[in-house]
Design a protein around this motif. Structure first.
Motif, PDB file in Angstrom:
ATOM      1  N   TYR A   1      -2.832   1.098  -3.250  1.00  0.00           N
ATOM      2  CA  TYR A   1      -1.834   0.896  -4.284  1.00  0.00           C
ATOM      3  C   TYR A   1      -1.646   2.230  -5.009  1.00  0.00           C
ATOM      4  O   TYR A   1      -2.623   2.867  -5.420  1.00  0.00           O
ATOM      5  N   TYR A   2      -0.391   2.643  -5.119  1.00  0.00           N
ATOM      6  CA  TYR A   2      -0.103   3.807  -5.965  1.00  0.00           C
ATOM      7  C   TYR A   2       1.378   3.833  -6.281  1.00  0.00           C
ATOM      8  O   TYR A   2       2.203   3.209  -5.605  1.00  0.00           O
ATOM      9  N   GLU A   3       1.711   4.536  -7.368  1.00  0.00           N
ATOM     10  CA  GLU A   3       3.098   4.775  -7.752  1.00  0.00           C
ATOM     11  C   GLU A   3       3.308   6.281  -7.806  1.00  0.00           C
ATOM     12  O   GLU A   3       2.470   7.005  -8.359  1.00  0.00           O
TER      13      GLU A   3
ATOM     14  N   LYS B   1     -14.366  -1.259  11.723  1.00  0.00           N
ATOM     15  CA  LYS B   1     -13.671   0.025  11.738  1.00  0.00           C
ATOM     16  C   LYS B   1     -12.198  -0.229  11.428  1.00  0.00           C
ATOM     17  O   LYS B   1     -11.593  -1.155  11.976  1.00  0.00           O
ATOM     18  N   PRO B   2     -11.587   0.591  10.546  1.00  0.00           N
ATOM     19  CA  PRO B   2     -10.187   0.348  10.166  1.00  0.00           C
ATOM     20  C   PRO B   2      -9.246   0.544  11.351  1.00  0.00           C
ATOM     21  O   PRO B   2      -9.327   1.542  12.077  1.00  0.00           O
ATOM     22  N   LEU B   3      -8.361  -0.442  11.539  1.00  0.00           N
ATOM     23  CA  LEU B   3      -7.399  -0.389  12.641  1.00  0.00           C
ATOM     24  C   LEU B   3      -5.988  -0.097  12.152  1.00  0.00           C
ATOM     25  O   LEU B   3      -5.347   0.850  12.627  1.00  0.00           O
ATOM     26  N   ARG B   4      -5.527  -0.926  11.189  1.00  0.00           N
ATOM     27  CA  ARG B   4      -4.140  -0.839  10.760  1.00  0.00           C
ATOM     28  C   ARG B   4      -4.041  -0.954   9.254  1.00  0.00           C
ATOM     29  O   ARG B   4      -4.904  -1.540   8.602  1.00  0.00           O
ATOM     30  N   MET B   5      -2.950  -0.411   8.733  1.00  0.00           N
ATOM     31  CA  MET B   5      -2.598  -0.603   7.330  1.00  0.00           C
ATOM     32  C   MET B   5      -1.187  -1.160   7.290  1.00  0.00           C
ATOM     33  O   MET B   5      -0.255  -0.524   7.762  1.00  0.00           O
ATOM     34  N   LEU B   6      -1.078  -2.384   6.738  1.00  0.00           N
ATOM     35  CA  LEU B   6       0.228  -3.019   6.587  1.00  0.00           C
ATOM     36  C   LEU B   6       0.570  -3.053   5.107  1.00  0.00           C
ATOM     37  O   LEU B   6      -0.280  -3.340   4.270  1.00  0.00           O
ATOM     38  N   GLY B   7       1.837  -2.772   4.795  1.00  0.00           N
ATOM     39  CA  GLY B   7       2.199  -2.780   3.395  1.00  0.00           C
ATOM     40  C   GLY B   7       3.674  -2.722   3.149  1.00  0.00           C
ATOM     41  O   GLY B   7       4.500  -2.824   4.069  1.00  0.00           O
ATOM     42  N   THR B   8       4.015  -2.575   1.860  1.00  0.00           N
ATOM     43  CA  THR B   8       5.411  -2.539   1.431  1.00  0.00           C
ATOM     44  C   THR B   8       5.624  -1.350   0.508  1.00  0.00           C
ATOM     45  O   THR B   8       4.677  -0.814  -0.094  1.00  0.00           O
ATOM     46  N   ALA B   9       6.895  -0.967   0.396  1.00  0.00           N
ATOM     47  CA  ALA B   9       7.299   0.057  -0.559  1.00  0.00           C
ATOM     48  C   ALA B   9       8.469  -0.495  -1.354  1.00  0.00           C
ATOM     49  O   ALA B   9       9.350  -1.185  -0.804  1.00  0.00           O
ATOM     50  N   MET B  10       8.482  -0.226  -2.661  1.00  0.00           N
ATOM     51  CA  MET B  10       9.538  -0.735  -3.534  1.00  0.00           C
ATOM     52  C   MET B  10      10.059   0.398  -4.401  1.00  0.00           C
ATOM     53  O   MET B  10       9.278   1.222  -4.906  1.00  0.00           O
ATOM     54  N   ASP B  11      11.359   0.434  -4.547  1.00  0.00           N
ATOM     55  CA  ASP B  11      11.993   1.390  -5.459  1.00  0.00           C
ATOM     56  C   ASP B  11      11.868   0.824  -6.870  1.00  0.00           C
ATOM     57  O   ASP B  11      12.476  -0.191  -7.206  1.00  0.00           O
TER      58      ASP B  11
ATOM     59  N   HIS C   1      13.257   9.620  -7.617  1.00  0.00           N
ATOM     60  CA  HIS C   1      13.113   8.159  -7.614  1.00  0.00           C
ATOM     61  C   HIS C   1      11.631   7.802  -7.633  1.00  0.00           C
ATOM     62  O   HIS C   1      10.814   8.495  -7.033  1.00  0.00           O
ATOM     63  N   TRP C   2      11.335   6.687  -8.299  1.00  0.00           N
ATOM     64  CA  TRP C   2       9.946   6.178  -8.341  1.00  0.00           C
ATOM     65  C   TRP C   2       9.754   5.121  -7.242  1.00  0.00           C
ATOM     66  O   TRP C   2      10.607   4.249  -7.045  1.00  0.00           O
ATOM     67  N   VAL C   3       8.626   5.215  -6.524  1.00  0.00           N
ATOM     68  CA  VAL C   3       8.297   4.214  -5.505  1.00  0.00           C
ATOM     69  C   VAL C   3       6.897   3.661  -5.778  1.00  0.00           C
ATOM     70  O   VAL C   3       6.022   4.355  -6.290  1.00  0.00           O
ATOM     71  N   ARG C   4       6.730   2.359  -5.443  1.00  0.00           N
ATOM     72  CA  ARG C   4       5.419   1.724  -5.510  1.00  0.00           C
ATOM     73  C   ARG C   4       5.018   1.297  -4.098  1.00  0.00           C
ATOM     74  O   ARG C   4       5.746   0.562  -3.438  1.00  0.00           O
ATOM     75  N   VAL C   5       3.863   1.773  -3.656  1.00  0.00           N
ATOM     76  CA  VAL C   5       3.363   1.463  -2.322  1.00  0.00           C
ATOM     77  C   VAL C   5       2.140   0.557  -2.452  1.00  0.00           C
ATOM     78  O   VAL C   5       1.203   0.864  -3.193  1.00  0.00           O
ATOM     79  N   GLU C   6       2.178  -0.564  -1.761  1.00  0.00           N
ATOM     80  CA  GLU C   6       1.052  -1.498  -1.733  1.00  0.00           C
ATOM     81  C   GLU C   6       0.774  -1.874  -0.285  1.00  0.00           C
ATOM     82  O   GLU C   6       1.687  -2.006   0.525  1.00  0.00           O
ATOM     83  N   GLY C   7      -0.525  -2.059   0.038  1.00  0.00           N
ATOM     84  CA  GLY C   7      -0.856  -2.427   1.404  1.00  0.00           C
ATOM     85  C   GLY C   7      -2.301  -2.872   1.555  1.00  0.00           C
ATOM     86  O   GLY C   7      -3.103  -2.808   0.617  1.00  0.00           O
ATOM     87  N   LYS C   8      -2.624  -3.319   2.756  1.00  0.00           N
ATOM     88  CA  LYS C   8      -3.961  -3.814   3.062  1.00  0.00           C
ATOM     89  C   LYS C   8      -4.405  -3.278   4.408  1.00  0.00           C
ATOM     90  O   LYS C   8      -3.595  -3.148   5.332  1.00  0.00           O
TER      91      LYS C   8
END
Length: 921
Positions: A519-521, A547-557, A532-539
């Motif tokens: 999570y970050y802005e 072991k980490p395989l994938r990161m799925l998430g969204t981005a919002m303006d 422009h400001w963006v907010r990124v969230e993911g898991k």
């Protein structure tokens, strides 16, 4: 030795005595005497009887007439003689009768090797022997038997003083030894049993108060090894709280009428180690011919583990019961073939829509008859019989709630409960309401579809980052948010992040590898250089080895949100300025930590410097003591009920000056409805209060000054009315009567103003006396009935009796309530006045059928100067003080006043005062 002396004394040779002897020496002697007499002794090595020496004759005479078992072996061939007492030991079908006169070696052939040498030793050395409990098997009763003997071999001398025979005093001890062996064996078995059972044994002599016990008991008590101790020393080993009951039990067991039984449980404490044991004592007292106890003995059993196990079992059962009662799922315990409801929790009762009183301690089919029709009886019986649990999923149950059918879906299990012996006598039913879960499942399926639509509608961009190779797939909206009109490589997306925010993105990715979420802005710079400001969230998702395989998430303006946030900050700043300008102090109380955030003006309102540090408790201490508890109660009620708090109270500044504060605020709650903070504002109303006091003083003075001239005018009016009536001026007299009525209204208004000023200043006088409550009620009703020809005032009065209160003030309240009822029901014809006793209170209600009161105004009717608002306010005259005064009077009497009303239907004003206080006579 006594037998030897007798034999010796009879063996002294006397010729005259010998010459005169006959076979009379063997006269008598029972069976053995007759046997001796029957034998042809001429054929025996001893020869004829008349040739026998006197010593033999004398010895035989003693032997056959003795009641003690005796045996005689005479001469070198040990010829055998015995008496009837000994004959019993020879048994049947054995040596008797041929043993009489038989050679010793022939008679005792089976044991001659053991006794022959002993006999020779006595014969040769002339010294007696003693042998105790010697095993010498003999032939008797048709076979060789093991026989134990205790015997003495004594020498018998002839006339010359030479040892001629062996005199045997003998006793068979076989039975004695058998009993002794059995006793020893029993003793060993008893000792084994005592040891196996780990029992302590004890013995008390009540006559000497001496106490003895075995080693185990000494170890338990921590006693020394003395065999006898005083009972009081043993009592000291008992813990103090148990000593008296032990003494009482001991004393009771020594009473012959109780049967001497002693059974008690108590705790002992080792005098040396301090170790405590719970023991159970059992004993029995023995009594003499005078019913006096001379002995009390018994056992002591260590039951500490048993008691602890019982306590643990009880605790386990209690914990199990609590688990059932507190479980968030429905649980019920059914017992026996009738499936008796042993325990049930509230969750199950709610699920079944049943009340506890109609459910517990009843067979299931009586408490829940509908379950039988659904086929559950067969399933329960099968579980009870086989011990195999039964599971059911998504079972629908229809119940009636609030008069409507409701369908509930449950998952359930019938779990058999085994007793210690493995038998099954109970079944635990666990039912989980999955109605919401099924509904949620359906909603999730719908939500997944809606989410796909909502993502696009909400303007969310999505991304899928492969953490193994760094490849990233993005949606079109994601590209747009980062300022691209097509998909680009990952590095291109990171390159447009504002230089000042790149560290934020890097730290967020590092933290995500630890916590599994990102999570970050941050700001991004588009090609046109707009920011422009963006907010990124993911898991992050992992493989089987984490072991980490994938990161799925969204981005919002969130550009607009950030701009709104900046504007909100500016608004808050302006609000702070406005609050300070209006001298409104603001505060925020964290209800979990009791910490405060205070504005600059709030400090000023409390006479404090801004650097002062306060917690909630310290802030409350500023309130004057007589008002503090009421303020706290009002605040707690507002928080509990979610209402707005409004209050006025006095505070004492650090310089001891008093100030009035008006405060309002409201609590904030989390998603679960738990209060988390309280936000409020305060205003110093000291000057307003002072002005109010001045106003009250003015009203009081003006009302008092008006009262005298109004009274005089009233008197003149009444005189003029009578004079005009005498003159026959009816019209003018009528005008005077109307003027008198208006003066009555004016007097009432002046009285209300005076009462209000007295209430506000706390100077309203009360005069408590004993009076008949219903008599006061009827007087007030009769007085008001005379003033109203249109309305009928009905009485519904229960017997109250004498009360101790202010009669005039309560009459004033009743009069105000009835007057209001008449005033605000112009179209109605009836007023009902009720009185009754409700529990610990006296209850009075005045019911009208008039215009009623709007629901929003119900909480205002008891305020000062409140009147009906809107189109009706000019129809009903008055200052709006009667209900306020009535409310204050009832509060002073320790009671409460309230109203229920519906517009157009009428109103019901009620008050109650404590019955205990009223009947305190």
């Amino acid at each position: 030795m006594l037998i030897e002396q007798i034999i010796v004394s009879f063996s002294i040779p006397t010729d005259n005595y010998c010459s005169s002897m006959t076979d009379g020496f063997i006269s008598g002697g029972g069976e053995c005497g007759a046997l001796i007499r029957s034998i042809n002794w001429a054929e025996n090595p001893l020869g004829p009887l008349d040739e026998w020496p006197q010593s033999l004759r004398t010895t035989l005479s003693i032997l056959i007439n003795s009641k003690f078992p005796l045996f005689l072996l005479w001469g070198p061939e040990y010829i055998c003689f015995y008496n009837d007492a000994y004959r019993k030991s020879l048994g049947n079908d054995g040596k008797h009768p041929k043993a009489m006169g038989q050679r010793g070696k022939e008679c005792w052939a089976e044991i001659w090797d053991e006794i022959g040498s002993m006999l020779d030793s006595v014969l040769q050395q002339g010294e007696a022997t003693w042998n105790e409990d010697i095993l010498l098997p003999i032939y008797r009763n048709g076979h060789i038997e093991d026989v134990y003997w205790t015997f003495s071999y004594s020498p018998v001398k002839d006339e010359s003083g030479k040892v001629a025979g062996v005199f045997v005093a003998v006793a068979e001890t076989t039975d004695n030894l058998r009993v002794l062996n059995e006793l020893n064996e029993s003793k060993k078995e008893l000792e084994f049993a005592l040891n196996a059972a780990e029992l302590g044994t004890w013995d008390l002599n009540p006559l000497t108060n001496k106490f003895t016990c075995n080693n185990r008991l000494r170890r338990w008590f921590g006693l020394d090894t003395e065999s006898n101790i005083d009972l009081n020393i043993a009592i000291e080993a008992i813990i103090p709280k148990d000593r008296e009951k032990v003494k009482e039990a001991l004393q009771k067991s020594l009473d012959h009428e109780t049967g001497g039984h002693y059974t008690i449980q108590y705790t002992i404490k080792n005098a040396k180690t301090g170790k405590e044991r719970i023991v159970k004592a059992r004993g029995k007292a023995l009594f003499d011919a005078n019913n006096v106890a001379y002995r009390l003995n018994g056992t002591l059993q260590d039951i500490t583990d048993e008691i602890m196990a019982q306590n643990a079992f009880k605790e386990s059962e209690e914990n199990f019961r609590k688990l059932i009662l507190q479980a968030p799922v429905g649980m019920i315990i059914l017992k026996g073939e009738d499936f008796f409801v042993e325990e049930v929790n509230d969750t199950y009762l709610k699920l079944a829509n049943k009340e506890r009183k109609n459910f517990v301690e009843k067979p299931l089919w009586e408490a829940l008859p509908e379950a039988k029709s659904l086929g559950f009886e067969h399933v329960l019986k099968k579980v009870m019989k086989t011990g195999i649990a039964h599971y059911g999923n998504e079972q629908n149950i229809t119940t009636i709630k609030n008069g409507k059918k409701e369908t509930t879906y449950i998952n359930y299990v019938y779990e058999p409960l085994k007793d210690i012996d493995g038998s099954i006598n109970r079944i635990m039913v666990v039912a989980i309401d999955i109605t919401d879960m099924l509904e949620s499942k359906r909603k999730i399926q719908d939500a997944e579809e809606r989410a796909r639509l909502a993502t696009a509608a909400a303007g969310l961009g999505t991304f899928d980052l492969d953490l193994r190779n760094g490849q990233m797939a993005t949606s079109e909206r994601f590209d747009e948010i980062f300022g691209f009109d097509r998909h680009v490589v990952r590095s291109a997306y990171t390159s447009v992040i504002h230089p000042d925010d790149r560290e934020i993105r890097i730290n967020a990715h590092r933290r995500a590898l630890d916590v599994g979420q990102i999570y970050y802005e941050a700001r991004v710079i588009w090609k046109d250089q707009s920011i422009h400001w963006v907010r990124v969230e993911g898991k992050i998702y992992y493989d089987a080895d984490h072991k980490p395989l994938r990161m799925l998430g969204t981005a919002m303006d969130i550009t607009q949100q950030r701009q709104a946030k900046e504007e909100l900050i500016q608004i808050n700043q302006r609000l702070e300025i406005a609050l300070e300008t209006g001298k409104l102090g603001s505060y925020e109380l964290d209800l979990r930590t009791q910490t405060l955030k205070l504005s600059e003006q709030f400090y000023k309102n409390y006479g404090l410097k801004s650097e002062a540090v306060l917690n909630y408790e310290q802030l409350l201490n500023f309130i004057v003591p007589q008002q503090k508890e009421a303020v706290i109660e009002a605040l707690n009620q507002a928080i509990a009920n979610g209402n707005v708090y409004e209050g006025e109270y006095q505070i004492s500044w650090p310089d001891q000056s008093l100030h009035w504060i008006k405060e309002s605020g409201k609590a904030q709650y989390d998603d679960h409805g738990n209060p988390i903070s309280f936000i409020g504002v305060s205003f110093d109303i000291t000057e307003t209060k002072q002005l109010q006091q001045q106003k009250d003083d003015f009203i009081g003075i003006a009302s008092h000054e008006l009262k005298t001239p109004v009274t005089s005018i009233k008197a003149y009016t009444q005189v003029l009315e009578r004079m005009l009536l005498k003159k026959g001026d009816i019209v003018e007299a009528g005008l005077m009567k109307k003027m008198d009525a208006q003066l009555n209204r004016l007097t009432s208004l002046i009285g209300d103003l005076l009462d209000v000023t007295k209430v506000n200043s706390g100077k309203l006088q009360y005069n408590h006396t004993y009076f008949d409550f219903n008599e006061m009620m009827r007087f007030a009703i009769e007085e008001l009935q005379r003033t109203s020809e249109k309305h009928q005032i009905k009485e519904d009065l229960q017997e109250i009796g004498l009360v101790f209160a202010d009669k005039e003030r309560l009459s004033q309240v009743v009069t105000n309530l009835i007057t209001n009822a008449i005033k605000y029901s112009p179209e109605a014809q009836q007023i009902i006045v009720h009185s009754s006793i409700e529990g610990e209170n006296i209850l009075v209600c005045v019911e009208d059928f008039g215009i009623g009161i709007a629901e929003d105004d119900l909480n205002k009717v008891f305020e000062q100067f409140y009147r009906v608002s809107g189109n009706m306010q000019h129809t009903f005259p008055g200052l709006g003080l009667g209900l306020f005064i009535s409310s204050e009077i009832i509060k002073r009497e320790g009671g409460k006043i309230w109203v229920s009303s519906k517009e157009g239907k009428g109103s019901k004003f009620c008050f109650s005062i404590p019955r205990a206080r009223a009947n305190d006579y």
